[in-house]
Design an enzyme around this catalytic site. Structure first.
Site, mmCIF file in Angstrom:
data_model
loop_
_atom_site.group_PDB
_atom_site.id
_atom_site.type_symbol
_atom_site.label_atom_id
_atom_site.label_comp_id
_atom_site.label_asym_id
_atom_site.label_seq_id
_atom_site.Cartn_x
_atom_site.Cartn_y
_atom_site.Cartn_z
ATOM 1 N N ASP A 1 0.839 -1.205 0.000
ATOM 2 C CA ASP A 1 0.000 0.000 0.000
ATOM 3 C C ASP A 1 0.875 1.256 0.000
ATOM 4 O OD1 ASP A 1 0.889 -0.042 2.608
ATOM 5 O OD2 ASP A 1 -1.084 0.267 3.514
ATOM 6 N N GLU B 1 9.521 -4.059 10.278
ATOM 7 C CA GLU B 1 9.910 -2.765 9.702
ATOM 8 C C GLU B 1 10.495 -1.836 10.766
ATOM 9 O OE1 GLU B 1 6.946 -0.843 7.281
ATOM 10 O OE2 GLU B 1 8.156 0.966 7.045
#
Ligand code: KIV
Length: 281
Positions: free
Chosen positions: A46, A184
């Site tokens: 996204d 992340e």
């Protein structure tokens, strides 16, 4: 053409120590080239919202936008394991909503798995999707869809407590049935501890070299996203510069009537040209 990899191959790669090469892709040409180069998996992330559509965050991205781009990636890379990223508010409301939208990715874009952000708080949604016969990649650490709550795009897990919480999240994601986990922007020690605490492969972006694989955002690694460049990016090319140069030369050529040249034009057969001139009088 290498055989398309499956979930079991990635588990096997973790066990054998072979690192997984993973990249985002949003369109046909980049997917085609990544497959030709032998990429192990592709993410229709996204991040599309920021690096392709020009939004300032990933929040506005819709399922419709994700599906159109995932379809293009699938056409470009028919033999590559492709993961569709569930956009904000496509899974947050309920397990039924998560299953429905994961199903759309599968039916409309022929993905091999979906990814969603969060640890313990989305474990029921991961479980629901997996129990419906689909594969899920988890995503913890910096989760851009909730960057507002996290205080921006900031490194996570820098205190011992928050690092420990992340291990609990990783284990919950694994227990819920995810086949892999994206990490992340966390310290390498935390990436290592998580990687050692789960049997599923971890894919790191700014999570150190110990993860079972690495993922980069294609626009960062090719140098075509200039708004900001996180520390974890390694730039492999500067396509932005090349594109700028090409655009500038094209503008100059058009203005100077240097383009098109004879070789770029379609001529009529001479007799047709004669007849045409007569018609024009
Ligand atoms: O959307 C995305 O591209 C991601 C990255 C962190 C790989 O999730």
């Amino acid at each position: 053409m290498a055989k398309k990899k499956a979930v079991q191959d990635f588990i096997q790669m973790k066990q054998s120590g072979e690192k997984i090469a993973y990249l985002t892709s949003y369109d046909y040409p980049s997917a085609y080239l990544a497959e030709r180069a032998g990429m192990d998996m592709l993410l229709v992330g996204d991040s599309l919202g920021m690096v392709v559509l020009g939004y300032s965050t990933t929040v506005p991205v819709t399922m419709e936008e994700m599906i159109i781009h995932a379809q293009a990636v699938r056409r470009g890379a028919p033999h590559t394991f492709i993961i569709g990223d569930m956009p904000f508010m496509s899974y947050q409301e309920s397990v039924a909503q998560a299953v429905h939208n994961a199903g759309r990715f599968y039916k409309e874009a022929e993905v091999d798995a979906v990814k969603l952000e969060g640890g313990r708080r989305v474990a029921d949604r991961i479980k629901g999707i997996v129990e419906s016969g689909m594969s899920v990649m988890g995503h913890i650490g910096l989760t851009p869809q909730s960057s507002g709550q996290l205080g921006g795009f900031k490194v996570q897990g820098r205190t011992a407590e928050s690092a420990w919480e992340m291990i609990l999240d990783a284990q919950a994601v694994e227990e819920a049935g995810a086949f892999s986990l994206l990490l992340e922007a966390i310290p390498p020690e935390v990436g290592k501890a998580i990687t050692e605490s789960v049997k599923i492969p971890t894919l790191g972006i700014g999570a150190g070299g110990y993860c079972d694989g690495q993922v980069l955002i294609i626009s960062d690694m090719l140098g075509i996203f200039e708004a900001f460049t996180p520390k974890f990016v390694k730039r492999y090319a500067n396509l932005g510069e090349l594109m700028f140069k090409a655009f500038s030369e094209y503008i100059a050529d058009v203005k100077a009537r240097k383009f098109p040249e004879e070789k770029h034009t379609y001529r009529m057969p001479p007799e047709e040209l004669e007849r045409f001139k007569e018609m024009l009088g």
